[in-house]
Design an enzyme around this catalytic site. Structure first.
Site, PDB file in Angstrom:
ATOM      1  N   ALA A  35       9.754  71.313   1.279  1.00 55.52           N
ATOM      2  CA  ALA A  35       8.909  70.307   1.909  1.00 55.52           C
ATOM      3  C   ALA A  35       9.114  68.984   1.191  1.00 55.52           C
ATOM      4  O   ALA A  35       9.435  68.968   0.013  1.00 55.52           O
ATOM      5  CB  ALA A  35       7.449  70.732   1.812  1.00 55.52           C
ATOM      6  N   THR A  36       8.945  67.898   1.928  1.00 53.87           N
ATOM      7  CA  THR A  36       9.332  66.617   1.326  1.00 53.87           C
ATOM      8  C   THR A  36       8.211  65.596   1.116  1.00 53.87           C
ATOM      9  O   THR A  36       7.336  65.862   0.322  1.00 53.87           O
ATOM     10  CB  THR A  36      10.520  66.020   2.075  1.00 53.87           C
ATOM     11  OG1 THR A  36      10.250  66.142   3.461  1.00 53.87           O
ATOM     12  CG2 THR A  36      11.782  66.774   1.756  1.00 53.87           C
ATOM     13  N   THR A  37       8.239  64.459   1.802  1.00 50.21           N
ATOM     14  CA  THR A  37       7.493  63.302   1.293  1.00 50.21           C
ATOM     15  C   THR A  37       5.988  63.311   1.570  1.00 50.21           C
ATOM     16  O   THR A  37       5.554  63.602   2.687  1.00 50.21           O
ATOM     17  CB  THR A  37       8.096  62.012   1.892  1.00 50.21           C
ATOM     18  OG1 THR A  37       9.504  62.111   1.777  1.00 50.21           O
ATOM     19  CG2 THR A  37       7.605  60.792   1.162  1.00 50.21           C
TER      20      THR A  37
END
Lengths: 258, 236
Positions: A35-37
Site C-alpha cells: 500500500a502506498t501514499t
C-alpha cells in the site's frame, strides 16, 4: 505479591493467551501487495487524513479499491503504508486495542497513549520489517485535553515522532510533501484542507506509479477522514468526486505538461 | 488427624446457595427492560465510577448485582471473550447467547468446585432489530441460566420489587414504550431513589440504542447525571 490480571491491553492479553492470533507470527512471503501514499495535515478545527486507493505488487496493480485510512476510535484515524495484508491486520488489531481499553477502563485513552500503543505494535513487528515486510503507519487525531488536532509518524523500529502542520508517508510521499509545502496554509477550513489533501495525492500519483490518482472511469476517489472536536468523520464520496473533478478541470485548463 | 464430618451433598449445596442468596439480597437492585428504542439498563448505584452496568460488545451489555470485585472480574472476562471472538472471527459472530453460556459454565464451576460461590447475579442482554428480537438472559450464582421475556429485575428484595414494578407499570406495553418512560418507572420502583432530579445521582443508566446516535457499530450509551435528571423531570 498479588498477581494482577492481564490489564486493559488487548495486545498483552493476546500475547499471553492467544499468540496464534497476532498478525506478525506468520512467515514473510515474497511478492505481497504494498500500500502506498498517505497524507495528513492540520486545519483550523482538527486534522484531515487521506489515502489513495492503489495497492501494487511489483509492476502489477494488485488492487484499485483498497482502503488504507481507518477510523480507529471516535477521535483518531490511522493511515498505513507498506505490506498491505500485515498493515491492515495491524490497523484492525489497533482498533480492537483502543476499544478494549475503553471498555475495560471505562474511559478513553489519551491521544499520546494511543500513539505509544501503536509504536509498541510496530516495534514488535521489527523482525518482519527487517525481511522486507515493513509497515509504517501515520496516526492522527483530536487531542480532547489540549483541544487541537495532532499528527504522529513512526519508523520501523517503533520510533514515535510528533509532526507539525502536515506529513505524508509511503512511496509517493516525497511528491505529496512537495505539493503540501506549497498548498498548505495555516488555519484552513475543512473544505480547503480536503482539497489540499486530494491535490497532494494527485501530485503523488502523477509521479509515483505505485500511487493511484482519482479514477473517473470507475468513480474511485481517495479515502478522506476529518477529525475535530465532534469526532472522526468520513468525507462523502460526492464531496470527493466534486473536489477531484475540479482539480482535474483546473489542471486541464492550465495546459501545462510537467 | 482431624476427623472429617459427613455433610450430605444436598445440605452442602443448600448452604452454599443460602450463603450466595444472602450476599445478593444485601445489594441494591438492577432493572433491565427491552423497549421500543432499545434496551434500558437501570441500576440503583450512588457511585459514579464503580459501575454495575457495562458495555461488552457492539450490541451486548452486561448488568450485575452482588459483590463488586466478583462481577467486575466477570465483566472484564466477558469483554476479553467478546473482543477475542470478534477479532478472530467477525463482529457479527459475537452473540449474547454465546457469552451467556460461557458465564453459566464458569459460574457453575465456581459454585461446585471453589471454597465460596460467587455472590452475584448477572444479566446479559443482546439488542435485536426489534423488541421481540431482543434476547435477555439472567444468570444465577449457581450457573443456572434463563431467557427472560423483555424484563429482568434482580438484586435487593426482588419479589417486592416485582410487585412494585407491576403496580407502577400496569398494563402498558413494554415493546411500545420509550426508554425515558421505562427509566422513570424504574426510578419510581427502586427503593432509595428519590423523586424528581434528586434521584438522578443515585441512578446508573445505560441504553443499548436500536438506532445508534453515535453512528458507529457500538450501540451502548451511558447516560450522564444531567441527562438522567432531565428524563426524570420530563413527561410527568
Amino acid at each position: 505479591m498479588i498477581e494482577l490480571g492481564p490489564g486493559p491491553s488487548f495486545l498483552e492479553y493476546l500475547n499471553k493467551e492467544r499468540p496464534d492470533l497476532l498478525p506478525h507470527t506468520s512467515a514473510p512471503a515474497p511478492g505481497v501487495p504494498h500500500a502506498t501514499t498517505i497524507v495528513a495535515m492540520g486545519y483550523a478545527e482538527g486534522i484531515v487524513m487521506a489515502g489513495d486507493r492503489r495497492a501494487t505488487m511489483g509492476n502489477v496493480i494488485a488492487s484499485r479499491h483498497i482502503e488504507k485510512v481507518f477510523e480507529t476510535d471516535r477521535f483518531s484515524v490511522v493511515g498505513i503504508a507498506g505490506a498491505a495484508g500485515l498493515a491492515i491486520d495491524i490497523a484492525k488489531l489497533f482498533q480492537v486495542e483502543l476499544e478494549h481499553y475503553e471498555k475495560i477502563e471505562g474511559t478513553l485513552l489519551s491521544l499520546e497513549g494511543k500513539a505509544n500503543r501503536l509504536a509498541s505494535m510496530i516495534r514488535s513487528n521489527l523482525a518482519m520489517a527487517m525481511q522486507g515486510m515493513s509497515v509504517v503507519p501515520l496516526f492522527a487525531g483530536f487531542d480532547t485535553a489540549k483541544g487541537t488536532g495532532r499528527i504522529f509518524s513512526f519508523d520501523i523500529t517503533g520510533g514515535l515522532y510528533e509532526e507539525v502542520e502536515h506529513h505524508s508517508i509511503g512511496s509517493g510521499s516525497v511528491f505529496a510533501r512537495g505539493a503540501m509545502k506549497k498548498l498548505w496554509k495555516p488555519a484552513m477550513d475543512s473544505t480547503q484542507a480536503i482539497r489540499v489533501a486530494v491535490e497532494a495525492l494527485y501530485d503523488a500519483a502523477d509521479d509515483d506509479s505505485a500511487t493511484g490518482g482519482p479514477d473517473t472511469v470507475r468513480k474511485l476517489w481517495p479515502v478522506v477522514y476529518t477529525v475535530d472536536s465532534t469526532g472522526a468523520h468520513r468525507v462523502a464520496e460526492s464531496v470527493l468526486e466534486a473536489t477531484a473533478l475540479q482539480i482535474i478541470a483546473e489542471r486541464t485548463g492550465a495546459g501545462m505538461e510537467a | 488427624m482431624s476427623a472429617q464430618y459427613y455433610v450430605s451433598p444436598e445440605q452442602l449445596m443448600k448452604d452454599r446457595a443460602d450463603f450466595a442468596r444472602k450476599g445478593i439480597a444485601r445489594g441494591r437492585a438492577v432493572i433491565v427492560a427491552s423497549c421500543a428504542e432499545g434496551i434500558a439498563l437501570i441500576a440503583e448505584n450512588p457511585s459514579g465510577s464503580l459501575h454495575k452496568i457495562g458495555e461488552i460488545y457492539d450490541r451486548i451489555a452486561f448488568a450485575a448485582v452482588g459483590k463488586y470485585n466478583e462481577f467486575e472480574s466477570l465483566r472484564q472476562a466477558g469483554v476479553r471473550y467478546a473482543d477475542t471472538r470478534g477479532y478472530s472471527y467477525a463482529r457479527q459472530d459475537v452473540t449474547g447467547r454465546g457469552l451467556a453460556s460461557v458465564y453459566a459454565q464458569s459460574l457453575g464451576a465456581v459454585f461446585t468446585a471453589e471454597a465460596k460461590p460467587f455472590e452475584v447475579e448477572l444479566a446479559v442482554v443482546e439488542l435485536g432489530a426489534s423488541p421481540d428480537e431482543d434476547t435477555l438472559f439472567s444468570l444465577n450464582f449457581d450457573g443456572s441460566i434463563a431467557e427472560q421475556p423483555g424484563l429482568i429485575i434482580m438484586g435487593g428484595d426482588t419479589p417486592a420489587l416485582r410487585t412494585a414494578w407491576s403496580e407502577a407499570w400496569g398494563e402498558k406495553s413494554l415493546p411500545q414504550a420509550s426508554a425515558a418512560a421505562v427509566i422513570r418507572a424504574a426510578a419510581a420502583v427502586l427503593p432509595g431513589v428519590g423523586e424528581g432530579t434528586s434521584g438522578a445521582p443515585l441512578l446508573e443508566v445505560a441504553v443499548l440504542e436500536r438506532i445508534n446516535s453515535q453512528g458507529t457499530h457500538r450501540h451502548f450509551r451511558r447516560l450522564d447525571t444531567g441527562t438522567i435528571a432531565s428524563i426524570l423531570t420530563s413527561g410527568e
